[in-house]
Design a protein around this motif. Structure first.
Motif, PDB file in Angstrom:
ATOM      1  N   TYR A 210       0.818  -1.224  -0.220  1.00 60.03           N
ATOM      2  CA  TYR A 210       0.010  -0.267  -0.016  1.00 60.03           C
ATOM      3  C   TYR A 210       0.910   1.282  -0.019  1.00 60.03           C
ATOM      4  CZ  TYR A 210      -3.706  -3.137   0.800  1.00 60.03           C
ATOM      5  OH  TYR A 210      -4.892  -4.138   0.570  1.00 60.03           O
ATOM      6  N   GLY A 211       2.132   1.158   0.449  1.00 57.37           N
ATOM      7  CA  GLY A 211       2.840   2.269   0.483  1.00 57.37           C
ATOM      8  C   GLY A 211       3.354   2.581  -0.938  1.00 57.37           C
ATOM      9  N   VAL A 212       3.353   1.475  -1.853  1.00 54.09           N
ATOM     10  CA  VAL A 212       4.022   1.651  -3.333  1.00 54.09           C
ATOM     11  C   VAL A 212       2.780   2.321  -3.851  1.00 54.09           C
ATOM     12  CG1 VAL A 212       4.494   0.533  -5.467  1.00 54.09           C
ATOM     13  CG2 VAL A 212       5.826   0.129  -3.347  1.00 54.09           C
ATOM     14  N   GLN A 213       1.532   1.752  -3.814  1.00 55.80           N
ATOM     15  CA  GLN A 213       0.325   2.086  -3.806  1.00 55.80           C
ATOM     16  C   GLN A 213       0.098   3.587  -4.139  1.00 55.80           C
ATOM     17  OE1 GLN A 213      -3.374   1.100  -2.385  1.00 55.80           O
ATOM     18  NE2 GLN A 213      -4.354   0.646  -4.330  1.00 55.80           N
ATOM     19  N   MET A 214       0.247   4.380  -2.590  1.00 58.72           N
ATOM     20  CA  MET A 214       0.097   5.551  -2.633  1.00 58.72           C
ATOM     21  C   MET A 214       1.079   6.445  -3.521  1.00 58.72           C
ATOM     22  SD  MET A 214      -2.248   6.083  -0.530  1.00 58.72           S
ATOM     23  CE  MET A 214      -3.239   4.944  -1.550  1.00 58.72           C
ATOM     24  N   VAL A 215       2.573   5.985  -3.419  1.00 59.60           N
ATOM     25  CA  VAL A 215       3.270   6.800  -4.108  1.00 59.60           C
ATOM     26  C   VAL A 215       2.991   6.748  -5.687  1.00 59.60           C
ATOM     27  CG1 VAL A 215       5.692   6.605  -5.190  1.00 59.60           C
ATOM     28  CG2 VAL A 215       5.250   6.035  -2.763  1.00 59.60           C
ATOM     29  N   LEU A 216       2.632   5.479  -6.240  1.00 62.10           N
ATOM     30  CA  LEU A 216       1.984   5.770  -7.576  1.00 62.10           C
ATOM     31  C   LEU A 216       0.744   6.452  -7.765  1.00 62.10           C
ATOM     32  CD1 LEU A 216       2.379   1.801  -8.508  1.00 62.10           C
ATOM     33  CD2 LEU A 216       3.970   3.789  -9.207  1.00 62.10           C
ATOM     34  N   HIS A 217      -0.042   6.495  -6.892  1.00 66.33           N
ATOM     35  CA  HIS A 217      -1.105   7.407  -6.916  1.00 66.33           C
ATOM     36  C   HIS A 217      -0.612   9.061  -6.829  1.00 66.33           C
ATOM     37  CE1 HIS A 217      -4.638   5.039  -7.053  1.00 66.33           C
ATOM     38  NE2 HIS A 217      -4.391   4.499  -5.753  1.00 66.33           N
ATOM     39  N   GLY A 218       0.592   9.363  -6.152  1.00 65.65           N
ATOM     40  CA  GLY A 218       1.151  10.550  -6.218  1.00 65.65           C
ATOM     41  C   GLY A 218       1.833  10.761  -7.651  1.00 65.65           C
ATOM     42  N   PHE A 219       2.342  10.055  -8.118  1.00 72.32           N
ATOM     43  CA  PHE A 219       2.817  10.020  -9.510  1.00 72.32           C
ATOM     44  C   PHE A 219       1.592  10.383 -10.571  1.00 72.32           C
ATOM     45  CE2 PHE A 219       6.745   7.331  -8.620  1.00 72.32           C
ATOM     46  CZ  PHE A 219       7.226   8.268  -7.797  1.00 72.32           C
ATOM     47  N   GLN A 220       0.505   9.570 -10.488  1.00 77.10           N
ATOM     48  CA  GLN A 220      -0.731   9.833 -11.342  1.00 77.10           C
ATOM     49  C   GLN A 220      -1.060  11.325 -11.217  1.00 77.10           C
ATOM     50  OE1 GLN A 220      -3.229   6.713  -9.865  1.00 77.10           O
ATOM     51  NE2 GLN A 220      -3.262   5.920 -11.993  1.00 77.10           N
ATOM     52  N   SER A 221      -1.097  11.905  -9.837  1.00 82.49           N
ATOM     53  CA  SER A 221      -1.711  13.195  -9.712  1.00 82.49           C
ATOM     54  C   SER A 221      -0.675  14.313 -10.265  1.00 82.49           C
ATOM     55  CB  SER A 221      -1.693  13.293  -8.169  1.00 82.49           C
ATOM     56  OG  SER A 221      -0.733  13.438  -7.452  1.00 82.49           O
ATOM     57  N   LEU A 222       0.558  13.879 -10.207  1.00 83.96           N
ATOM     58  CA  LEU A 222       1.593  14.724 -11.173  1.00 83.96           C
ATOM     59  C   LEU A 222       1.552  14.604 -12.576  1.00 83.96           C
ATOM     60  CD1 LEU A 222       4.394  14.435  -8.317  1.00 83.96           C
ATOM     61  CD2 LEU A 222       2.820  16.411  -8.798  1.00 83.96           C
ATOM     62  N   GLY A 223       0.799  13.543 -13.060  1.00 85.22           N
ATOM     63  CA  GLY A 223       0.912  13.230 -14.321  1.00 85.22           C
ATOM     64  C   GLY A 223       2.127  12.399 -15.028  1.00 85.22           C
ATOM     65  N   TRP A 224       3.019  11.845 -14.079  1.00 80.18           N
ATOM     66  CA  TRP A 224       3.929  11.188 -14.267  1.00 80.18           C
ATOM     67  C   TRP A 224       3.741   9.634 -14.708  1.00 80.18           C
ATOM     68  CZ3 TRP A 224       7.533  12.757  -9.849  1.00 80.18           C
ATOM     69  CH2 TRP A 224       8.080  13.958  -9.756  1.00 80.18           C
ATOM     70  N   VAL A 225       2.465   9.345 -14.194  1.00 81.22           N
ATOM     71  CA  VAL A 225       2.045   7.906 -14.644  1.00 81.22           C
ATOM     72  C   VAL A 225       0.358   8.137 -14.955  1.00 81.22           C
ATOM     73  CG1 VAL A 225       1.295   5.513 -13.641  1.00 81.22           C
ATOM     74  CG2 VAL A 225       3.416   6.951 -12.702  1.00 81.22           C
ATOM     75  N   SER A 226       0.268   7.112 -16.066  1.00 83.38           N
ATOM     76  CA  SER A 226      -1.180   7.224 -16.764  1.00 83.38           C
ATOM     77  C   SER A 226      -1.962   6.997 -15.551  1.00 83.38           C
ATOM     78  CB  SER A 226      -1.206   6.348 -17.741  1.00 83.38           C
ATOM     79  OG  SER A 226      -2.779   6.205 -18.480  1.00 83.38           O
ATOM     80  N   SER A 227      -3.249   7.698 -15.860  1.00 89.91           N
ATOM     81  CA  SER A 227      -4.645   7.373 -14.982  1.00 89.91           C
ATOM     82  C   SER A 227      -5.772   6.815 -15.975  1.00 89.91           C
ATOM     83  CB  SER A 227      -5.045   8.841 -14.420  1.00 89.91           C
ATOM     84  OG  SER A 227      -4.049   9.599 -13.746  1.00 89.91           O
ATOM     85  N   GLU A 228      -5.085   6.374 -17.111  1.00 94.43           N
ATOM     86  CA  GLU A 228      -6.053   5.473 -17.906  1.00 94.43           C
ATOM     87  C   GLU A 228      -6.038   4.098 -17.964  1.00 94.43           C
ATOM     88  OE1 GLU A 228      -8.452   7.228 -19.390  1.00 94.43           O
ATOM     89  OE2 GLU A 228      -7.586   9.352 -18.942  1.00 94.43           O
TER      90      GLU A 228
ATOM     91  N   LEU B 235      -5.412  17.556   2.447  1.00 97.22           N
ATOM     92  CA  LEU B 235      -6.338  17.038   1.769  1.00 97.22           C
ATOM     93  C   LEU B 235      -6.810  17.551   0.552  1.00 97.22           C
ATOM     94  CD1 LEU B 235      -9.274  16.545   4.741  1.00 97.22           C
ATOM     95  CD2 LEU B 235      -8.070  14.829   3.272  1.00 97.22           C
ATOM     96  N   GLU B 236      -6.572  18.800   0.290  1.00100.14           N
ATOM     97  CA  GLU B 236      -6.856  19.428  -0.924  1.00100.14           C
ATOM     98  C   GLU B 236      -5.463  19.671  -1.688  1.00100.14           C
ATOM     99  OE1 GLU B 236      -8.496  22.964   0.811  1.00100.14           O
ATOM    100  OE2 GLU B 236     -10.644  22.125   0.542  1.00100.14           O
ATOM    101  N   ILE B 237      -4.450  18.821  -1.280  1.00101.41           N
ATOM    102  CA  ILE B 237      -3.212  18.925  -2.389  1.00101.41           C
ATOM    103  C   ILE B 237      -2.893  17.625  -2.600  1.00101.41           C
ATOM    104  CG2 ILE B 237      -0.844  19.899  -2.260  1.00101.41           C
ATOM    105  CD1 ILE B 237      -1.508  21.569  -0.151  1.00101.41           C
ATOM    106  N   PRO B 238      -3.636  16.924  -3.665  1.00 98.44           N
ATOM    107  CA  PRO B 238      -3.213  15.630  -3.807  1.00 98.44           C
ATOM    108  C   PRO B 238      -1.937  14.742  -3.928  1.00 98.44           C
ATOM    109  CG  PRO B 238      -5.131  16.176  -5.272  1.00 98.44           C
ATOM    110  CD  PRO B 238      -4.664  17.619  -4.360  1.00 98.44           C
ATOM    111  N   PRO B 239      -1.172  15.498  -4.470  1.00 98.78           N
ATOM    112  CA  PRO B 239       0.357  14.918  -4.376  1.00 98.78           C
ATOM    113  C   PRO B 239       1.122  14.961  -3.116  1.00 98.78           C
ATOM    114  CG  PRO B 239       0.352  16.608  -6.370  1.00 98.78           C
ATOM    115  CD  PRO B 239      -1.138  16.717  -5.523  1.00 98.78           C
ATOM    116  N   ALA B 240       0.782  15.878  -2.252  1.00 98.86           N
ATOM    117  CA  ALA B 240       1.296  16.005  -0.899  1.00 98.86           C
ATOM    118  C   ALA B 240       0.765  14.816  -0.269  1.00 98.86           C
ATOM    119  CB  ALA B 240       1.198  17.388  -0.225  1.00 98.86           C
ATOM    120  N   TYR B 241      -0.642  14.711  -0.252  1.00 98.83           N
ATOM    121  CA  TYR B 241      -1.405  13.743   0.574  1.00 98.83           C
ATOM    122  C   TYR B 241      -1.103  12.578   0.392  1.00 98.83           C
ATOM    123  CZ  TYR B 241      -5.775  11.346   1.838  1.00 98.83           C
ATOM    124  OH  TYR B 241      -6.718  10.280   2.645  1.00 98.83           O
ATOM    125  N   VAL B 242      -0.765  11.930  -0.982  1.00 95.90           N
ATOM    126  CA  VAL B 242      -0.602  10.706  -1.292  1.00 95.90           C
ATOM    127  C   VAL B 242       0.867  10.449  -0.947  1.00 95.90           C
ATOM    128  CG1 VAL B 242      -2.388  10.178  -2.998  1.00 95.90           C
ATOM    129  CG2 VAL B 242      -0.398  11.010  -3.591  1.00 95.90           C
TER     130      VAL B 242
END
Length: 204
Positions: free
Chosen positions: A38-56, A171-178
């Motif tokens: 779940y730690g890796v999952q959160m990091v990947l979600h962070g990358f998604q919010s930054l546009g570094w990993v696809s959200s599709e 809460l309102e800053i997704p990259p920081a939150y994840v």
């Protein structure tokens, strides 16, 4: 107090500070697996919010459900390993009860926050739930630290508290939150799990 009562009291006191290799290793392996997945999952979600990993698709579903699939598989493997079980001590039973109660509380909180977030159509309300989970984990570790008299467990508890508060403030800053959630899970789940596994190996 007669001799038999004294021996019984001494046996009880020893049980309060004793750990069994089996239970400690199992707990450590489970916590390490959960922290990494779940730690890796959160990091990947962070990358998604930054546009570094696809959200599709197909990447997004893999990130959302993949870690849980992997964790369940690891959990089944951990629980089915052939080890000779040892009789649980008083502390082990107490600590297991605390963490078990926290797990049950998490399920109730999912229903609570999930239903409110769904009715209000608010992602923000749902994002409060993981913050509360972190606080409950900190509480469980604080109880474990008190029962087992381990200073490092108090540090883990404090880490969970700080992680929960940090997530609440972002809460309102997704990259920081994840990012905070991911670092917190790796630092205060995976690392303590590895420590407990190492301690169990030394005592085994």
């Amino acid at each position: 107090m007669n001799a038999n009562e004294a021996r019984d009291d001494l046996a009880y006191m020893r049980s309060l500070v004793a750990d069994t290799e089996h239970s400690q290793r199992t707990f450590g392996e489970t916590y390490l697996a959960a922290g990494l997945c779940y730690g890796v999952q959160m990091v990947l979600h962070g990358f998604q919010s930054l546009g570094w990993v696809s959200s599709e698709r197909p990447v997004a579903p893999l990130i959302s459900f993949g870690p849980t699939v992997v964790f369940v598989g690891l959990l089944m493997w951990i629980l089915t390993q052939r080890r000779v079980p040892q009789a649980p001590t008083a502390v082990n039973r107490a600590v297991a009860s605390v963490f078990g109660s926290v797990g049950l509380a998490n399920l109730v909180l999912i229903l609570l926050f999930g239903s409110i977030a769904w009715r209000q159509h608010s992602l923000l309300i749902w994002l409060i739930y993981p913050c509360v989970v972190m606080i409950l984990q900190g509480m469980a570790w604080l109880v474990a630290a008190s029962l087992r008299r381990r200073t490092w467990m108090s540090v883990v508890a404090l880490g969970f508290f700080l992680t929960g508060v940090g997530m609440a403030f972002t809460l309102e800053i997704p990259p920081a939150y994840v990012a905070i959630a991911g670092v917190g899970m790796i630092a205060f789940m995976a690392v303590p799990g590895a420590v407990m596994m190492r301690q169990a190996h030394r005592s085994g």
